[in-house]
Design an enzyme around this catalytic site. Sequence first.
Site, PDB file in Angstrom:
ATOM      1  N   GLU A  93      69.238   6.880 -20.993  1.00 53.91           N
ATOM      2  CA  GLU A  93      69.840   5.755 -20.935  1.00 53.91           C
ATOM      3  C   GLU A  93      71.299   6.871 -21.076  1.00 53.91           C
ATOM      4  OE1 GLU A  93      70.827   2.187 -20.934  1.00 53.91           O
ATOM      5  OE2 GLU A  93      68.855   1.282 -21.363  1.00 53.91           O
ATOM      6  N   GLU A 124      47.210  11.589 -28.385  1.00 53.36           N
ATOM      7  CA  GLU A 124      47.969  11.754 -29.361  1.00 53.36           C
ATOM      8  C   GLU A 124      47.806  13.420 -30.396  1.00 53.36           C
ATOM      9  OE1 GLU A 124      48.253   9.192 -33.413  1.00 53.36           O
ATOM     10  OE2 GLU A 124      49.804   8.806 -31.791  1.00 53.36           O
TER      11      GLU A 124
END
Length: 310
Positions: A93, A124
């Site tokens: 953004e 992960e």
Amino acid sequence: MSDLPQRAEAQTISALATETINPATANIDRLSPLEIVQAINTEDAKVAQAVEQVLPAVSQAISAIASRMRQGGRLLYIGAGTSGRLGILDASECPPTFGTSPEQIVGLIAGGPIATANAVEDAEDNPAAGRAELEQVHLTASDIVVGIAASGRTPYVLGAIEYARTQHALTIAVVCNPDSPLEKLVDITIAPIVGPEALTGSTRLKAGTAQKMVLNMLSTGTMILLGKTYGNLMVDVVATNYKLEQRASKIVQSATGLDAERALALLQRCHGETKTAIVVGKTNLTPDEARTQLAAHNAILRTTLEAIAE
């Protein structure tokens, strides 16, 4: 060899605040739809209070990030699952909102780009993968690495932060559990403690909301310190579509007092550069003269206008 996996496992999941059973929602499967959302909303109301408690750490982080970015450093978010996706969301953004380049603020996620839309749960667990991500982007001492992990024990994030420390990058943790392994590795810890989730262990809920709020503050606060706003106007907005063109026009109108037609014409004259248009509109300089003045004052609009007015 690193002992990160062992250190991470030393704190079992059952001991984590985000993994404990929430007595307030123990019977949530027996509730009506309205009662379900009321119960979730009650838990969500605790998030802002938890974030409020860590504002001093957030402000410390913003100051440190802005200082490094002024010297050319990059802001790198790294996480797994929901945490990684939130980092990517915040980073993506920034270019349209603040006119940053895609390389200045980057989101990295365990499992790579495919993990933004599809769960890659086992990714992960590899601390070497976290290190490799930062090696691939050529991490430097000028950069900032924000490790995002609700548990504070994700091996991928721990591996990345451990490597970032060897490169003397600034390290920041955004976690939702106290006294985590990640906290012990970083320069600054931001730990909003939101408590047990409405659904046990579903950290996309309160923990994810808290992380999103913190990341909003980190990027927005940093951009404000870097002069990307004028008051609360986003004066570095990049007008890449009709909506953003209208937003840029409204920003120019608010800053200069011009009507919509003249503001839009001024933006076109300035090649869509909102800051340039505002300087021209308020001073009657040419666009090239406005750009020169902005460049002389680190592209900070308020400083530029004050200097011109002297």
